[in-house]
Design a protein around this motif. Sequence first.
Motif, PDB file in Angstrom:
ATOM      1  N   ILE A 102       0.818  -1.219   0.000  1.00 15.34           N
ATOM      2  CA  ILE A 102       0.000   0.000   0.000  1.00 15.34           C
ATOM      3  C   ILE A 102       0.851   1.267   0.000  1.00 15.34           C
ATOM      4  N   THR A 103       2.167   1.124   0.086  1.00 17.35           N
ATOM      5  CA  THR A 103       3.051   2.293   0.020  1.00 17.35           C
ATOM      6  C   THR A 103       3.708   2.442  -1.349  1.00 17.35           C
ATOM      7  N   ARG A 104       3.313   1.620  -2.318  1.00 16.42           N
ATOM      8  CA  ARG A 104       3.913   1.691  -3.649  1.00 16.42           C
ATOM      9  C   ARG A 104       3.323   2.870  -4.429  1.00 16.42           C
ATOM     10  N   PRO A 105       4.120   3.478  -5.302  1.00 20.98           N
ATOM     11  CA  PRO A 105       3.600   4.605  -6.087  1.00 20.98           C
ATOM     12  C   PRO A 105       2.490   4.217  -7.061  1.00 20.98           C
ATOM     13  N   ASP A 106       2.485   2.975  -7.512  1.00 19.44           N
ATOM     14  CA  ASP A 106       1.470   2.554  -8.479  1.00 19.44           C
ATOM     15  C   ASP A 106       0.094   2.505  -7.817  1.00 19.44           C
ATOM     16  N   TYR A 107      -0.867   3.194  -8.405  1.00 18.62           N
ATOM     17  CA  TYR A 107      -2.200   3.311  -7.800  1.00 18.62           C
ATOM     18  C   TYR A 107      -2.909   1.966  -7.747  1.00 18.62           C
ATOM     19  N   GLU A 108      -2.860   1.193  -8.824  1.00 18.79           N
ATOM     20  CA  GLU A 108      -3.554  -0.088  -8.864  1.00 18.79           C
ATOM     21  C   GLU A 108      -2.980  -1.062  -7.840  1.00 18.79           C
ATOM     22  N   GLU A 109      -1.684  -1.039  -7.642  1.00 20.00           N
ATOM     23  CA  GLU A 109      -1.072  -1.925  -6.654  1.00 20.00           C
ATOM     24  C   GLU A 109      -1.489  -1.541  -5.236  1.00 20.00           C
ATOM     25  N   TRP A 158       3.684   0.290  14.754  1.00 19.69           N
ATOM     26  CA  TRP A 158       4.251   1.463  14.087  1.00 19.69           C
ATOM     27  C   TRP A 158       4.280   1.299  12.569  1.00 19.69           C
ATOM     28  N   LYS A 159       4.676   0.131  12.085  1.00 15.74           N
ATOM     29  CA  LYS A 159       4.808  -0.067  10.648  1.00 15.74           C
ATOM     30  C   LYS A 159       3.466   0.103   9.938  1.00 15.74           C
ATOM     31  N   ALA A 160       2.393  -0.377  10.539  1.00 17.89           N
ATOM     32  CA  ALA A 160       1.075  -0.280   9.907  1.00 17.89           C
ATOM     33  C   ALA A 160       0.609   1.176   9.851  1.00 17.89           C
ATOM     34  N   TYR A 161       0.760   1.914  10.947  1.00 18.54           N
ATOM     35  CA  TYR A 161       0.353   3.323  10.939  1.00 18.54           C
ATOM     36  C   TYR A 161       1.174   4.125   9.935  1.00 18.54           C
ATOM     37  N   ALA A 162       2.481   3.873   9.900  1.00 21.65           N
ATOM     38  CA  ALA A 162       3.324   4.588   8.943  1.00 21.65           C
ATOM     39  C   ALA A 162       2.933   4.256   7.503  1.00 21.65           C
ATOM     40  N   ALA A 163       2.580   2.996   7.232  1.00 21.18           N
ATOM     41  CA  ALA A 163       2.175   2.608   5.877  1.00 21.18           C
ATOM     42  C   ALA A 163       0.855   3.266   5.488  1.00 21.18           C
ATOM     43  N   LEU A 164      -0.095   3.298   6.415  1.00 19.05           N
ATOM     44  CA  LEU A 164      -1.382   3.933   6.115  1.00 19.05           C
ATOM     45  C   LEU A 164      -1.213   5.432   5.854  1.00 19.05           C
ATOM     46  N   VAL A 165      -0.375   6.081   6.654  1.00 18.59           N
ATOM     47  CA  VAL A 165      -0.137   7.517   6.440  1.00 18.59           C
ATOM     48  C   VAL A 165       0.568   7.745   5.109  1.00 18.59           C
ATOM     49  N   ARG A 166       1.518   6.877   4.763  1.00 18.09           N
ATOM     50  CA  ARG A 166       2.207   7.009   3.482  1.00 18.09           C
ATOM     51  C   ARG A 166       1.238   6.810   2.317  1.00 18.09           C
ATOM     52  N   CYS A 167       0.329   5.866   2.454  1.00 19.07           N
ATOM     53  CA  CYS A 167      -0.667   5.654   1.396  1.00 19.07           C
ATOM     54  C   CYS A 167      -1.564   6.871   1.245  1.00 19.07           C
ATOM     55  N   LEU A 168      -1.956   7.463   2.367  1.00 17.08           N
ATOM     56  CA  LEU A 168      -2.752   8.695   2.302  1.00 17.08           C
ATOM     57  C   LEU A 168      -1.967   9.825   1.649  1.00 17.08           C
ATOM     58  N   MET A 192     -10.900   6.079  -3.504  1.00 14.95           N
ATOM     59  CA  MET A 192     -11.125   4.842  -2.769  1.00 14.95           C
ATOM     60  C   MET A 192      -9.937   4.487  -1.872  1.00 14.95           C
ATOM     61  N   THR A 193      -8.727   4.779  -2.277  1.00 11.74           N
ATOM     62  CA  THR A 193      -7.579   4.491  -1.417  1.00 11.74           C
ATOM     63  C   THR A 193      -7.628   5.326  -0.146  1.00 11.74           C
ATOM     64  N   GLU A 194      -8.029   6.585  -0.266  1.00 13.90           N
ATOM     65  CA  GLU A 194      -8.168   7.426   0.926  1.00 13.90           C
ATOM     66  C   GLU A 194      -9.249   6.887   1.849  1.00 13.90           C
ATOM     67  N   LYS A 195     -10.370   6.479   1.292  1.00  9.97           N
ATOM     68  CA  LYS A 195     -11.477   5.993   2.117  1.00  9.97           C
ATOM     69  C   LYS A 195     -11.115   4.691   2.827  1.00  9.97           C
ATOM     70  N   LEU A 196     -10.379   3.829   2.139  1.00 16.57           N
ATOM     71  CA  LEU A 196      -9.977   2.578   2.783  1.00 16.57           C
ATOM     72  C   LEU A 196      -8.976   2.834   3.916  1.00 16.57           C
ATOM     73  N   CYS A 197      -8.006   3.719   3.674  1.00 18.16           N
ATOM     74  CA  CYS A 197      -7.046   4.046   4.733  1.00 18.16           C
ATOM     75  C   CYS A 197      -7.742   4.704   5.920  1.00 18.16           C
ATOM     76  N   LEU A 198      -8.640   5.626   5.664  1.00 19.32           N
ATOM     77  CA  LEU A 198      -9.369   6.276   6.754  1.00 19.32           C
ATOM     78  C   LEU A 198     -10.266   5.283   7.485  1.00 19.32           C
ATOM     79  N   MET A 199     -10.772   4.280   6.758  1.00 15.65           N
ATOM     80  CA  MET A 199     -11.564   3.240   7.413  1.00 15.65           C
ATOM     81  C   MET A 199     -10.715   2.469   8.418  1.00 15.65           C
ATOM     82  N   PHE A 200      -9.515   2.059   8.000  1.00 16.66           N
ATOM     83  CA  PHE A 200      -8.625   1.335   8.910  1.00 16.66           C
ATOM     84  C   PHE A 200      -8.253   2.195  10.113  1.00 16.66           C
ATOM     85  N   ILE A 201      -7.918   3.450   9.871  1.00 15.40           N
ATOM     86  CA  ILE A 201      -7.513   4.333  10.971  1.00 15.40           C
ATOM     87  C   ILE A 201      -8.665   4.555  11.930  1.00 15.40           C
TER      88      ILE A 201
END
Length: 360
Positions: A102-109, A158-168, A192-201
């Motif tokens: 979820i931290t990759r630059p490619d949107y589909e990935e 920590w790794k999960a929160y950092a990954a979610l913030v990076r995805c946002l 949709m990526t923002e909504k999924l990350c905000l859902m997890f948070i």
Amino acid sequence: MAWFSKLIHDDRVLLGYLAINTVACLWGIHVLLRKWRDEAEIKPAQPKTQYITQETEDALKLGTLDTLLGHYNYSIRETAAKIVCDRAVNDRETVDMLLWGITRPDYEERLKNLRALAIITDPRESPANRALRLGPGCAGADLRLTARKDSLERLHRWKAYAALVRCLELSLDPEQEVLDNEDWDEYPLRDMTEKLCLMFISQLLNCYDAEKLVKAKFVEKWLAKQNWGKTREERLRNFLQYLRCRANRITDIIVCIRGTRSGREALEAAGLLPPSTPTDSDPEDNIPLIERFNVLLPANIDVNNLREDDPARVLIRSLQAVQSVEEQRMRHRHREAMVLNDGSHPVNSDDIIQRAESPL
């Protein structure tokens, strides 16, 4: 025996005897027929209830599970999908791989890995239905998923929160309109990526505190970069208006962050909240405990001349003991700190969160 011979030759007795014999024969035939019918009846076999134990689940290989996922029976497919999801959410390497994705630059990935995380952490719906709901046509769907706390526990690090913030951070829209309209909620139209990350948070904050999210710089890297306006006054006004007029996941997260001291300091540093004024403290709090109670003691008292059992001397000793205990507690409180490090990197100063000191 004359009466017996008369009884035998009586027609009524003979008729009664024949009637009794007839009824007995008919009843016997009926019983025999019912017994024969019950023995000849073919009853359907009752299905036996079978439970899959943990040992059976662990014994299933990936090839077997792949075959069961394509089975024509819906219950078998459902059970196989649950086993796969349980294995994935309990496998740290799999979760780390999805967090890396979820931290990759490619949107589909990023979107593919976010959907996979949403599927394995949500047990309320069937995996098949979740896969359909998280498919390509769900861009406008309201994803209000409720995951189990034990599944979310794998993301409370920590790794999960950092990954979610990076995805946002990667999902930021450079052409976002100014969030100054109090009558229109833009959240359903967000990516949709923002909504999924905000859902997890949001789900994580419902189970845990917001310290790790603040430490991951959610405010600085995403919230402060929303288009609140150009000037400081405009940003402050639009942010407070958004917080007052909206009721979505973003406002829920902001409320949780604002409830912590570090979160409020981050919001103030980003210019989203006005600087908090120090609360008026009672001047009497800075007066030593013994001096507060000196009105109870005579002005010309000499402690050295008092007896051991004198009430004044007992009172002074008790106040001194209470004061020493209180001072020791405050010294321990000022030394408290929290270290957030999952072992992926050496401990440094950024991993240490110290309790903000409060005046004695």
